[in-house]
Design a protein around this motif. Structure first.
Motif, mmCIF file in Angstrom:
data_model
loop_
_atom_site.group_PDB
_atom_site.id
_atom_site.type_symbol
_atom_site.label_atom_id
_atom_site.label_comp_id
_atom_site.label_asym_id
_atom_site.label_seq_id
_atom_site.Cartn_x
_atom_site.Cartn_y
_atom_site.Cartn_z
ATOM 1 N N VAL A 290 8.256 7.646 6.354
ATOM 2 C CA VAL A 290 8.451 9.103 6.427
ATOM 3 C C VAL A 290 7.217 9.773 5.840
ATOM 4 O O VAL A 290 6.822 9.467 4.704
ATOM 5 C CB VAL A 290 9.712 9.531 5.653
ATOM 6 N N GLN A 291 6.590 10.663 6.595
ATOM 7 C CA GLN A 291 5.386 11.325 6.102
ATOM 8 C C GLN A 291 5.721 12.255 4.935
ATOM 9 O O GLN A 291 6.727 12.960 4.953
ATOM 10 C CB GLN A 291 4.708 12.128 7.206
ATOM 11 N N VAL A 292 4.863 12.234 3.923
ATOM 12 C CA VAL A 292 5.027 13.066 2.730
ATOM 13 C C VAL A 292 3.787 13.925 2.561
ATOM 14 O O VAL A 292 2.659 13.406 2.578
ATOM 15 C CB VAL A 292 5.225 12.186 1.471
ATOM 16 N N ASN A 306 -1.210 13.674 0.643
ATOM 17 C CA ASN A 306 -0.681 13.228 1.929
ATOM 18 C C ASN A 306 -0.407 11.731 1.835
ATOM 19 O O ASN A 306 -1.239 10.969 1.340
ATOM 20 C CB ASN A 306 -1.694 13.509 3.051
ATOM 21 N N GLY A 307 0.773 11.305 2.249
ATOM 22 C CA GLY A 307 1.100 9.887 2.192
ATOM 23 C C GLY A 307 2.393 9.606 2.923
ATOM 24 O O GLY A 307 2.764 10.330 3.860
ATOM 25 N N SER A 308 3.112 8.565 2.500
ATOM 26 C CA SER A 308 4.359 8.210 3.168
ATOM 27 C C SER A 308 5.348 7.637 2.163
ATOM 28 O O SER A 308 4.967 7.095 1.121
ATOM 29 C CB SER A 308 4.099 7.187 4.284
ATOM 30 N N ALA A 309 6.621 7.781 2.499
ATOM 31 C CA ALA A 309 7.705 7.188 1.710
ATOM 32 C C ALA A 309 8.529 6.301 2.633
ATOM 33 O O ALA A 309 8.633 6.557 3.839
ATOM 34 C CB ALA A 309 8.585 8.275 1.097
ATOM 35 N N TYR A 310 9.118 5.267 2.060
ATOM 36 C CA TYR A 310 9.935 4.340 2.839
ATOM 37 C C TYR A 310 11.276 4.202 2.136
ATOM 38 O O TYR A 310 11.377 3.618 1.052
ATOM 39 C CB TYR A 310 9.240 2.978 2.937
ATOM 40 N N GLU A 328 3.407 4.563 0.957
ATOM 41 C CA GLU A 328 2.229 4.836 0.133
ATOM 42 C C GLU A 328 2.224 6.315 -0.245
ATOM 43 O O GLU A 328 1.695 7.163 0.475
ATOM 44 C CB GLU A 328 0.946 4.478 0.874
ATOM 45 N N LEU A 329 2.856 6.613 -1.382
ATOM 46 C CA LEU A 329 2.885 7.984 -1.865
ATOM 47 C C LEU A 329 1.503 8.399 -2.336
ATOM 48 O O LEU A 329 0.698 7.552 -2.746
ATOM 49 C CB LEU A 329 3.872 8.118 -3.031
ATOM 50 N N PRO A 330 1.176 9.700 -2.303
ATOM 51 C CA PRO A 330 -0.078 10.154 -2.919
ATOM 52 C C PRO A 330 -0.137 9.696 -4.372
ATOM 53 O O PRO A 330 0.897 9.663 -5.057
ATOM 54 C CB PRO A 330 0.016 11.679 -2.821
ATOM 55 N N LYS A 331 -1.313 9.305 -4.847
ATOM 56 C CA LYS A 331 -1.419 8.701 -6.174
ATOM 57 C C LYS A 331 -0.950 9.627 -7.295
ATOM 58 O O LYS A 331 -0.540 9.161 -8.360
ATOM 59 C CB LYS A 331 -2.866 8.245 -6.439
#
Length: 350
Positions: A290-292, A306-310, A328-331
């Protein structure tokens, strides 16, 4: 019978009884808080939710707690009763409004009707004492979270377990948050304060085998003996089950600009969380990325992350988990999971 997954908020600005709740005993709405008991001796009050929930489902509730004035009083109880049982608030003193009280021959009072389990946040200590409440127990244990089992009126309510907890004398301006979860006979109790974050008081205690009512209702009660204080709760929400979560978003440092955390599904915004706003419930897509996006609330709405959640669904425990390896969430974005399907997202500015 209502069993759908909805948020129920207790104790907002209204002066009347909150919708969906029954107030018993001394419980009143005061300045947006449900005051379970006032700063008076020998009081007991309760807020009991009217909706029945299937006992096979997870029941998780979160609320704010303030205790102020006076000399702290006895404590509060969060309990589940048979969904068909009548609400009551009789047992003052160390019984905390759940178990039967027999600490004073002239003040004996019955416990709740058809109680299933009661979790006491007991600062005076008598909820652990068989001389005051229910049956069994080691004696007085001040500042403990205590579980007592099933009972009805003047029988039962056995002592099961207890664990130390911090004092809970918190003013309205700096309340504690309490989270209680009951599922598959397991009980978890957590406490949050701004100075400590979340701490686990009781972690997955397994209740004894026994008859479980088909449906259950939640109640929260407070009581006093000779010592007394105002005990107040507000903003109670039931955490959703299944493929829905309850989440909020904060930015650190707190005085930073407001940001918005957005979850996208198939190019459309699935949920928006704005920093500093109350938590909200929303459904999540599981087993796919899921785009974050994190962006400024104000113009020019610059995207800062900008990143992604699962999200994964765990059917055995009926909860949503975030897989940090698959997404891969934003750091700068981290999360905390204080309870089943409850998430707190935090953006820390570098």
């Amino acid at each position: 019978m209502r069993t759908q997954h909805v948020e129920e908020v207790l104790g907002m600005a209204a002066a009347e009884v909150p919708e969906g709740w029954t107030l018993k005993g001394s419980a009143r709405v005061v300045d947006g808080w449900v005051r379970l008991i006032p700063d008076k001796s020998w009081q007991v009050g309760a807020a009991v939710h009217n909706a029945e929930r299937l006992s096979t489902e997870r029941i998780t509730a979160e609320f704010e707690l303030a205790v102020h004035g006076g000399q702290l009083s006895d404590g509060i109880a969060i309990y589940l009763i048979d969904g068909k049982a009548a609400a009551s608030a009789d047992a003052w003193g160390g019984a905390l409004g759940y178990a039967d009280f027999h600490g004073d021959a002239d003040r004996k009072k019955p416990g709740v009707n058809n109680g299933y389990v009661g979790i006491g946040l007991d600062w005076y200590g008598s909820f652990s004492s068989p001389d005051h409440a229910g049956t069994g127990g080691p004696g007085s244990q001040p500042n403990h979270a205590v579980i007592r089992g099933a009972g009805n009126a003047g029988t039962g309510f056995p002592y099961l377990t207890a664990a130390p907890m911090p004092r809970l004398d918190m003013p309205r301006s700096d309340p504690a948050r309490i989270l209680v979860s009951v599922h598959n006979r397991k009980v978890t109790v957590r406490r949050h304060h701004r100075t400590t974050g979340w701490t686990t008081l009781i972690d997955g205690y397994l209740l004894p085998d026994g008859t479980v009512p088909q449906t259950l209702r939640l109640g929260i009660s407070g009581s006093s003996g000779q010592l007394c204080a105002n005990q107040e709760i507000r903003s109670l929400a039931f955490i959703p089950t299944g493929r829905r979560i309850r989440a909020d978003f904060a930015v650190k440092p707190a005085e930073s600009e407001r940001l918005r955390l957005e979850f996208f599904r198939k190019g459309e915004v699935d949920a928006k969380l704005t920093s500093g706003d109350p938590a909200q419930d929303f459904g999540v897509m599981t087993d796919v990325p899921v785009q974050v996006i994190v962006q400024q609330v104000e113009w020019p709405h610059e995207v800062v992350g900008n990143g992604s959640a699962y999200f994964r669904y765990d059917p055995q425990n009926d909860q949503i988990l975030i897989d940090p390896k698959a997404g891969e969430l934003p750091k700068e974005l981290t999360f905390n999971n204080p309870g089943p399907n409850r998430y707190e997202f935090l953006w820390t500015k570098g």
